[in-house]
Enzyme design. Structure first.
Site, PDB file in Angstrom:
ATOM      1  N   LYS A 141      31.574  76.103  34.786  1.00 40.18           N
ATOM      2  CA  LYS A 141      30.118  76.048  34.664  1.00 40.18           C
ATOM      3  C   LYS A 141      29.685  75.758  33.240  1.00 40.18           C
ATOM      4  O   LYS A 141      28.654  75.121  33.013  1.00 40.18           O
ATOM      5  CB  LYS A 141      29.502  77.380  35.131  1.00 40.18           C
ATOM      6  CG  LYS A 141      29.685  77.655  36.606  1.00 40.18           C
ATOM      7  CD  LYS A 141      29.040  78.966  36.990  1.00 40.18           C
ATOM      8  CE  LYS A 141      29.759  80.150  36.376  1.00 40.18           C
ATOM      9  NZ  LYS A 141      29.182  81.454  36.799  1.00 40.18           N
ATOM     10  N   GLU A 142      30.468  76.210  32.273  1.00 41.82           N
ATOM     11  CA  GLU A 142      30.063  76.090  30.882  1.00 41.82           C
ATOM     12  C   GLU A 142      30.617  74.847  30.193  1.00 41.82           C
ATOM     13  O   GLU A 142      29.985  74.306  29.286  1.00 41.82           O
ATOM     14  CB  GLU A 142      30.516  77.328  30.091  1.00 41.82           C
ATOM     15  CG  GLU A 142      29.907  78.626  30.573  1.00 41.82           C
ATOM     16  CD  GLU A 142      28.432  78.723  30.253  1.00 41.82           C
ATOM     17  OE1 GLU A 142      27.957  77.957  29.399  1.00 41.82           O
ATOM     18  OE2 GLU A 142      27.751  79.568  30.861  1.00 41.82           O
ATOM     19  N   ALA A 143      31.808  74.413  30.606  1.00 39.95           N
ATOM     20  CA  ALA A 143      32.452  73.333  29.865  1.00 39.95           C
ATOM     21  C   ALA A 143      33.555  72.690  30.700  1.00 39.95           C
ATOM     22  O   ALA A 143      34.004  73.240  31.719  1.00 39.95           O
ATOM     23  CB  ALA A 143      33.053  73.876  28.564  1.00 39.95           C
ATOM     24  N   VAL A 162      37.446  70.926  30.072  1.00 36.38           N
ATOM     25  CA  VAL A 162      38.526  70.900  29.087  1.00 36.38           C
ATOM     26  C   VAL A 162      39.494  69.779  29.449  1.00 36.38           C
ATOM     27  O   VAL A 162      39.874  69.620  30.611  1.00 36.38           O
ATOM     28  CB  VAL A 162      39.262  72.252  29.039  1.00 36.38           C
ATOM     29  CG1 VAL A 162      40.356  72.224  27.976  1.00 36.38           C
ATOM     30  CG2 VAL A 162      38.281  73.385  28.757  1.00 36.38           C
ATOM     31  N   LYS A 198      37.534  70.885  24.358  1.00 40.71           N
ATOM     32  CA  LYS A 198      36.556  71.554  25.212  1.00 40.71           C
ATOM     33  C   LYS A 198      35.194  70.910  25.013  1.00 40.71           C
ATOM     34  O   LYS A 198      34.620  70.976  23.926  1.00 40.71           O
ATOM     35  CB  LYS A 198      36.498  73.044  24.870  1.00 40.71           C
ATOM     36  CG  LYS A 198      35.643  73.873  25.824  1.00 40.71           C
ATOM     37  CD  LYS A 198      35.851  75.363  25.567  1.00 40.71           C
ATOM     38  CE  LYS A 198      35.146  76.218  26.611  1.00 40.71           C
ATOM     39  NZ  LYS A 198      35.433  77.657  26.427  1.00 40.71           N
ATOM     40  N   GLU A 206      44.472  74.362  20.194  1.00 40.83           N
ATOM     41  CA  GLU A 206      45.841  74.417  20.704  1.00 40.83           C
ATOM     42  C   GLU A 206      45.855  74.360  22.229  1.00 40.83           C
ATOM     43  O   GLU A 206      45.066  75.015  22.914  1.00 40.83           O
ATOM     44  CB  GLU A 206      46.475  75.736  20.240  1.00 40.83           C
ATOM     45  CG  GLU A 206      47.800  76.079  20.872  1.00 40.83           C
ATOM     46  CD  GLU A 206      48.212  77.508  20.597  1.00 40.83           C
ATOM     47  OE1 GLU A 206      49.289  77.904  21.067  1.00 40.83           O
ATOM     48  OE2 GLU A 206      47.462  78.240  19.896  1.00 40.83           O
ATOM     49  N   VAL A 261      47.798  75.665  25.169  1.00 37.16           N
ATOM     50  CA  VAL A 261      48.771  76.724  25.465  1.00 37.16           C
ATOM     51  C   VAL A 261      49.628  76.267  26.642  1.00 37.16           C
ATOM     52  O   VAL A 261      49.112  75.907  27.704  1.00 37.16           O
ATOM     53  CB  VAL A 261      48.046  78.041  25.807  1.00 37.16           C
ATOM     54  CG1 VAL A 261      49.070  79.149  26.072  1.00 37.16           C
ATOM     55  CG2 VAL A 261      47.112  78.442  24.668  1.00 37.16           C
ATOM     56  N   ASP A 309      33.821  89.155  28.720  1.00 34.65           N
ATOM     57  CA  ASP A 309      34.102  88.611  30.050  1.00 34.65           C
ATOM     58  C   ASP A 309      35.616  88.521  30.265  1.00 34.65           C
ATOM     59  O   ASP A 309      36.114  87.585  30.874  1.00 34.65           O
ATOM     60  CB  ASP A 309      33.463  87.223  30.201  1.00 34.65           C
ATOM     61  CG  ASP A 309      33.450  86.735  31.641  1.00 34.65           C
ATOM     62  OD1 ASP A 309      33.388  87.580  32.563  1.00 34.65           O
ATOM     63  OD2 ASP A 309      33.516  85.514  31.858  1.00 34.65           O
ATOM     64  N   ASN A 341      40.802  84.588  32.244  1.00 34.93           N
ATOM     65  CA  ASN A 341      40.741  83.969  30.921  1.00 34.93           C
ATOM     66  C   ASN A 341      41.793  84.555  29.987  1.00 34.93           C
ATOM     67  O   ASN A 341      41.569  84.726  28.795  1.00 34.93           O
ATOM     68  CB  ASN A 341      39.327  84.046  30.308  1.00 34.93           C
ATOM     69  CG  ASN A 341      38.634  85.341  30.598  1.00 34.93           C
ATOM     70  OD1 ASN A 341      39.266  86.394  30.564  1.00 34.93           O
ATOM     71  ND2 ASN A 341      37.351  85.284  30.877  1.00 34.93           N
ATOM     72  N   ASP A 368      38.411  81.473  26.236  1.00 33.61           N
ATOM     73  CA  ASP A 368      37.016  81.476  26.679  1.00 33.61           C
ATOM     74  C   ASP A 368      36.196  82.561  25.974  1.00 33.61           C
ATOM     75  O   ASP A 368      36.023  83.670  26.480  1.00 33.61           O
ATOM     76  CB  ASP A 368      36.916  81.654  28.196  1.00 33.61           C
ATOM     77  CG  ASP A 368      37.459  80.451  28.948  1.00 33.61           C
ATOM     78  OD1 ASP A 368      37.517  79.368  28.344  1.00 33.61           O
ATOM     79  OD2 ASP A 368      37.829  80.593  30.128  1.00 33.61           O
TER      80      ASP A 368
END
Length: 285
Positions: free
Chosen positions: A27-29, A31, A44, A122, A124, A168, A173, A185
């Protein structure tokens, strides 16, 4: 793949050389996995203002500092300019938190810069070089679960020692890298000293982790690390290396222990439901 509009300016400026594939979209971004020279990283790209809701962020934004009185007034009035500044502040929060937490020794992705509103950091990966799975996607032995819980509680302590709360934190996350869990996040990170809901959010973060890892090591469900570290923080005695026991003497006159335990169990059940939903979606694909 063709570079999305949000990443083309980074290619034009030579920050990245290629967009390899999408990694995830929320919803926010969104990647993406990108290549920068010989390095593979992730980028992101935050969603536009019109695609996101500020209503859900009010509680998180309390206590955040705004640069300049004009911006503060505009944000308070919810003017067009104020909303734009609020959007900018929301994005900047994660970038600033990543650098601050890395300096504090918290295991978060290493940031590699913020360009044209895009956070490059980075990637991961797991032991085979693939994108690392989330904590909720791996099976653990009781010993691994206890080790991950111990490590993550220490990361929460380090965050709190620099005045920040994830806000959160859950199995969704936290990524599992070969060297252990990595917290991701952070746009909703909370000021521990400036937000009235800070304690509630801290306890929720710790309870979410406890509920998730308690599936593999049930004895974790009888620990109270969140309450213990908050009491030390309020007393000014919390340090990054503070020894925690998970034992906490509650004031029975001010707290409903059954309600707290129910909250942890609810978080555990919600985690299981979400996992089942992901598995069902994967089977449908």
């Amino acid at each position: 793949m063709k570079a999305p509009d949000g990443l083309q300016p980074l290619i034009d400026d030579g920050v990245i050389d290629q967009v390899m594939r999408p990694l995830k979209s929320g919803k926010e971004a969104s990647v993406y996995v990108v290549r920068s020279g010989d390095d593979v990283r992730c980028a992101k790209v935050y969603k536009d203002l019109g695609q996101r809701s500020f209503q859900q962020r009010v509680q998180y934004q309390e206590g955040r500092k705004v640069r300049g009185s004009r911006d503060a007034r505009a944000i308070a009035k919810a003017s067009k300019y104020g909303r734009k500044q609020q959007e900018t502040a929301w994005k900047n929060t994660e970038v600033e938190a990543l650098y601050q937490l890395r300096d504090a020794g918290v295991r978060v992705p290493k940031p590699h810069g913020y360009h044209h509103g895009v956070l490059v950091m980075e990637l991961v990966v797991d032991a085979d070089g693939h994108s690392a799975p989330r904590l909720g996607e791996v099976e653990l032995s009781p010993g691994q679960a206890r080790g991950f819980h111990r490590f993550l509680v220490r990361q929460v302590v380090k965050m709190l020692c620099v005045g920040l709360i994830h806000g959160d934190l859950s199995e969704y996350n936290v990524l599992v890298a070969p060297d252990g869990p990595v917290i991701i996040d952070l746009p909703q990170v909370v000021s521990a000293a400036g937000n009235n809901a800070a304690r509630t959010m801290l306890l929720r973060d710790v309870n979410n982790l406890t509920a998730s890892l308690g599936r593999w090591a049930p004895e974790l469900l009888d620990t109270w690390y969140g309450e213990e570290m908050w009491a030390l923080y309020e007393a000014g005695r919390l340090r990054p290396d503070s020894e925690l026991t998970g034992v906490f003497a509650h004031d029975d006159s001010n707290i409903d222990l059954d309600a707290v335990r129910h909250a942890i169990n609810d978080a555990r059940e919600e985690a299981l439901i979400r996992q089942q939903g992901r598995e069902a979606a994967a089977s449908a694909d």
